[in-house]
Write an enzyme that holds these catalytic residues in place. Structure first.
Site, short mmCIF file in Angstrom:
data_model
loop_
_atom_site.label_atom_id
_atom_site.label_comp_id
_atom_site.label_asym_id
_atom_site.label_seq_id
_atom_site.Cartn_x
_atom_site.Cartn_y
_atom_site.Cartn_z
CD GLU A 103 -2.77 -1.15 2.49
OE1 GLU A 103 -3.96 -1.40 2.34
OE2 GLU A 103 -2.25 -0.92 3.59
C1 NGO Z 1 -3.94 -4.71 4.68
C2 NGO Z 1 -2.98 -3.59 5.02
C3 NGO Z 1 -2.74 -3.46 6.53
C4 NGO Z 1 -4.06 -3.54 7.31
C5 NGO Z 1 -4.79 -4.82 6.94
C6 NGO Z 1 -6.09 -4.91 7.68
C7 NGO Z 1 -1.83 -5.35 4.21
C8 NGO Z 1 -0.76 -6.19 3.73
N1 NGO Z 1 -1.77 -4.04 4.37
O1 NGO Z 1 -3.02 -5.83 4.58
O2 NGO Z 1 -2.09 -2.25 6.79
O3 NGO Z 1 -3.78 -3.54 8.68
O4 NGO Z 1 -5.02 -4.90 5.56
O5 NGO Z 1 -6.85 -6.04 7.38
#
Ligand code: NGO
Length: 479
Positions: free
Chosen positions: A287
């Site tokens: 992200e």
């Molecule tokens: C995503 C995000 C995390 C969140 C999570 C919550 C990934 C790999 N990045 O997973 O920052 O905490 O969802 O479900």
């Protein structure tokens, strides 16, 4: 597994553990420490006993974690190539004993183990669980308990998510404000916390006693607000943002063009590598919406090289597959089956990386079970117990050869989990299902019979005080 005719083995006050060599003795001591409080027996560990642990060079076809267990009226023998294999076999013995064996005060016997012969080895070499200690901080004792329970289901990796926007959780001597400032908050504005190096080493040691390897994650280049808030000079504009206690994602980024960024990563990964006996470090990579895409592609190989230079293999979330990866990298798939993320998993494999499967709509332990679950999230959907169990890591993403699948990991993100009891409630009963998917062959397992075996765990969890969710999908056995 073959049930044998004949009477059961029974642990008695004359029982002893026979082990030779340091590793078998160490595993024997572990077993004795499990058995003594509940049975009240002395259970000495020495050369001879009615429970024998034997390392043998002849069991090579069962791999490093395989074992053979034979229980008959006159004794139990566990044989394996390695200490790790012996430990997994001892775990099976633990599961064969009555649930009250988990008690910490003496309970009346008997302590039978049905006559049985087990020849066992795991399907996948990577069977992990991730704990997010960044969004909410968990103490050393809480992490140790999480390890103890994971070991009961033969997991062998603990991935610790040590840094994120909301908190930096490990002391880095060369950048001390990361912990003291960056670790001083958490989601909701609590005071957070961090591990000293001694405390972190204690977690690593405790995991190793259970043949669990810790995989540390320092999330980069996004999810870095705690670091950026601690050191103004890490920011492109030289200004430190405030600490952050919310739950938005995708707003922070290391400054990709700045040379200091790579000195920083060299120091951080260097110090973390020094605390890591395992061969892998996780650099996050998820992200990174606040990082310009072309800069992201430049950053990942540089950060990966730093990890390599510190003597470790690279692991990262599936986004890193967009960039060029060094040999022997591991990519963690966290998609929900959409074409975009599936393509990234295939791109990883095309580069020679292996894949750890953590599909969010199956293996994210922070997803709610149903609409009534009091905490947790639902962005990847609701994940009732059956759904979290009923999938195959080799076929979840089409087009991946089974040989490229390193294994599975159940991820427990803690945005909504401010107490370890809540974390436990999300992990149990789903975590054992992910563990089984990682261990057992795809054929011969299925929800109808698993449901029964899962229900059988309730009395053990009651003794252990596990705050598990009594899902209506499971026929729970009464204590
Ligand atoms: C995503 C995000 C995390 C969140 C999570 C919550 C990934 C790999 N990045 O997973 O920052 O905490 O969802 O479900």
């Amino acid at each position: 597994m073959a049930a044998l005719d004949g009477p059961a083995f029974e642990l008695t006050e004359r029982s002893a553990i026979g082990a030779s060599g340091p590793e078998a003795t160490q595993v024997g001591e572990w077993l004795a420490r499990l058995l003594r409080p509940s049975t009240g027996y002395a259970i000495p560990v020495g050369r001879h006993g009615d429970v024998v642990l034997e390392r043998t060079g002849s069991l090579t076809d069962l791999g490093t974690e395989g074992y053979r267990l034979d229980a008959r009226a006159d004794g139990v023998t566990i044989r394996a190539l390695t200490g790790e294999g012996l430990f997994r076999g001892v775990t099976t013995l633990r599961q064969l004993l009555p649930p009250k064996v988990e008690a910490t005060t003496p309970k009346p016997g008997p302590w039978p183990v049905d006559a049985v012969s087990v020849t066992d080895q795991p399907r996948f070499g990577y069977r992990g669980t991730m704990l997010d200690v960044s969004r909410h901080f968990f103490s050393v004792d809480e992490v140790k308990r999480y390890i103890d329970l994971a070991a009961l289901y033969k997991l062998n990796r603990l991935h610790l998510h040590l840094s994120d926007d909301q908190g930096w959780r490990i002391v880095i001597d060369s950048w001390p404000r990361l912990a003291t400032h960056g670790g001083s908050t958490e989601v909701g504005g609590g005071s957070g916390g961090y591990y000293t190096k001694e405390q972190y080493a204690e977690i690593v040691r405790h995991a190793a006693e259970h043949y669990i390897t810790v995989v540390p994650e320092i999330d980069t280049p996004g999810h870095t607000n705690a670091a950026l808030a601690s050191y103004a000079e890490l920011n492109c504009d030289g200004n430190a943002p405030p600490l952050y206690a919310g739950t938005e994602v995708g707003f922070s980024s290391l400054c990709i063009p700045k040379p200091l960024t790579y000195d920083f990563l060299g120091d951080v990964f260097g110090e973390v590598a020094g605390l890591t006996p395992g061969d892998t470090m996780h650099l996050g990579g998820d992200e990174a919406q606040a990082t310009p895409p072309e800069q992201y592609l430049e950053f990942v190989p540089k950060a990966a090289q730093i990890v390599r230079d510190r003597g470790k293999h690279v692991m990262g979330w599936h986004e890193i597959a967009q960039a060029e990866l060094p040999p022997r990298s591991t990519v963690q798939y966290w998609g929900t089956g959409d074409e975009r993320t599936a393509e990234l998993a295939r791109a990883a494999v095309a580069q020679g990386a292996s894949v750890v499967m953590s599909p969010a709509n199956r293996a994210y332990l922070d997803m709610k079970y149903d609409d009534d679950t009091p905490y947790g999230q639902s962005w990847a959907g609701l994940v009732p117990v059956e759904l979290s169990y009923d999938w195959d890591p080799a076929t979840q993403v089409p087009g991946l050869p089974e040989s490229a699948i390193a294994g599975v990991e159940a991820a427990l993100w803690s945005e909504t989990l401010d107490e370890i009891a809540k974390a436990e409630h999300m992990a149990y009963p789903r975590l054992p299902g992910i563990a089984e998917i990682g261990w057992s062959p795809a054929t011969g397992r299925g929800w109808p019979e698993y449901q029964q075996r899962l229900g059988d765990q309730a009395p053990r969890w009651d003794v252990l005080g596990v705050n598990f969710y009594r899902s209506p999908q499971v026929p729970w056995v009464d204590p």
